[in-house]
Design an enzyme around this catalytic site. Structure first.
Site, short mmCIF file in Angstrom:
data_model
loop_
_atom_site.label_atom_id
_atom_site.label_comp_id
_atom_site.label_asym_id
_atom_site.label_seq_id
_atom_site.Cartn_x
_atom_site.Cartn_y
_atom_site.Cartn_z
N CYS A 180 0.79 -1.21 0.00
CA CYS A 180 0.00 0.00 0.00
C CYS A 180 0.84 1.28 0.00
CB CYS A 180 -0.97 -0.05 1.17
SG CYS A 180 -2.45 0.91 0.87
N ARG A 198 -12.62 5.66 -0.82
CA ARG A 198 -11.63 4.79 -0.18
C ARG A 198 -12.01 3.34 -0.46
NH1 ARG A 198 -7.60 6.54 2.85
NH2 ARG A 198 -6.52 4.74 3.70
N HIS A 217 -3.03 -5.80 2.72
CA HIS A 217 -2.67 -5.83 4.15
C HIS A 217 -3.20 -7.13 4.74
CE1 HIS A 217 -1.49 -1.59 4.58
NE2 HIS A 217 -2.53 -1.25 3.87
N1 GLN Z 1 -2.12 6.70 2.34
C1 GLN Z 1 -2.27 5.82 1.25
C2 GLN Z 1 -3.68 5.76 0.69
O1 GLN Z 1 -4.56 6.14 1.29
C3 GLN Z 1 -1.84 4.41 1.70
C4 GLN Z 1 -2.77 3.85 2.72
C5 GLN Z 1 -2.24 2.50 3.27
O2 GLN Z 1 -1.05 2.24 3.34
N2 GLN Z 1 -3.15 1.64 3.71
O3 GLN Z 1 -3.88 5.30 -0.36
#
Ligand code: GLN
Length: 246
Positions: free
Chosen positions: A99, A133, A195
């Site tokens: 990520c 998101r 993740h």
């Molecule tokens: N900040 C980045 C995004 O929002 C990565 C987020 C993350 O590592 N889960 O895409």
């Protein structure tokens, strides 16, 4: 019986204090433990801000992080540190980046309402924060079989002509919710949005990274098999749950 005694695996954990969310630390534990179960000594070296990149790392791990954490990390990777990491990959080192880490190994990450964050261009990829998101379970089809994990990102990643994806999305949104691809791969360097942590329930991928790292140090290495009954059960349970949740 494959013999591993006297072997050592050196794991470089990039920015563990700043980039470590949604269980990412579990990837370092999985790499280390699956080496040890085979009698391979493993050492974890944390490489933080303003700390030089050692030149004898076999496998690098780079976890995820929120936009504000990525600012200092992006700055710290510019110049020599990023160049040495790219050189290590050219020389065979393995990398798993998740990520936010994955995004900073591309050319650039453009967060919402903030200055673009330069990456190091290891992957021919650009990420831009999108309106929505992406949160949920992910299953991808890959050369390591089906892999399962969890995504939570606003960044949409688009691969350039010299990048190849890590896999095809079966469940979830992946790189950008449009082209059905997930992650990126360059030599033994991998980046993805999975993740979880990813590696504990995806042992084939963990062993591929360990093998790549040991091959850099010892030449061709075959790993002794382990009894992965528990890992396989965890993986298939997570895959079924993900498929039910789509
Ligand atoms: N900040 C980045 C995004 O929002 C990565 C987020 C993350 O590592 N889960 O895409």
């Amino acid at each position: 019986m494959i013999e591993h005694s006297g072997m050592k695996l050196k794991i470089g954990w990039l920015y563990g204090a700043k980039m470590n969310i949604y269980g990412d630390r579990g990837n370092v534990v999985a790499l280390s433990q699956r080496a040890r179960w085979r009698g391979i000594e493993s050492e974890v070296v944390e490489i933080g801000l303003n700390q030089p990149l050692p030149d004898d790392i076999d496998v690098f791990f780079f976890g995820g992080g929120q936009d504000q954490e990525q600012v200092a990390v992006s700055r710290d990777l510019q110049g020599e540190k990023g160049e040495r990491l790219k050189q290590a990959v050219e020389e065979g080192a393995a990398v798993l980046s998740i990520c936010g880490g994955y995004q900073l190994l591309g050319h650039e990450y453009r967060p919402h309402d903030a200055e673009p964050l330069p990456g190091i261009g290891l992957f021919d990829a650009v990420s831009t924060a999108g309106p929505e998101r992406f949160i949920g379970n992910v299953v991808i089809e890959s050369e390591w079989g089906q892999l399962v994990g969890f995504e939570n990102h606003s960044g949409l990643t688009h691969l350039g002509p010299s990048a190849s994806p890590m896999g095809k999305v079966v469940v979830g949104r992946g790189n950008n919710g449009q082209d059905g691809m997930e992650g990126a791969r360059y030599k033994h360097a991998l980046g993805c949005y999975l993740h979880g942590a990813l590696l504990p329930k995806n042992p084939a991928l963990t062993d591929w990274l360990i093998t790549a790292g040991l091959t850099r140090r010892y030449g061709d290495v075959a790993l002794a098999p382990l009894d992965d009954a528990i890992e396989q059960r965890a993986q298939s349970a997570a895959i079924s749950r993900a498929k039910e949740s789509r």
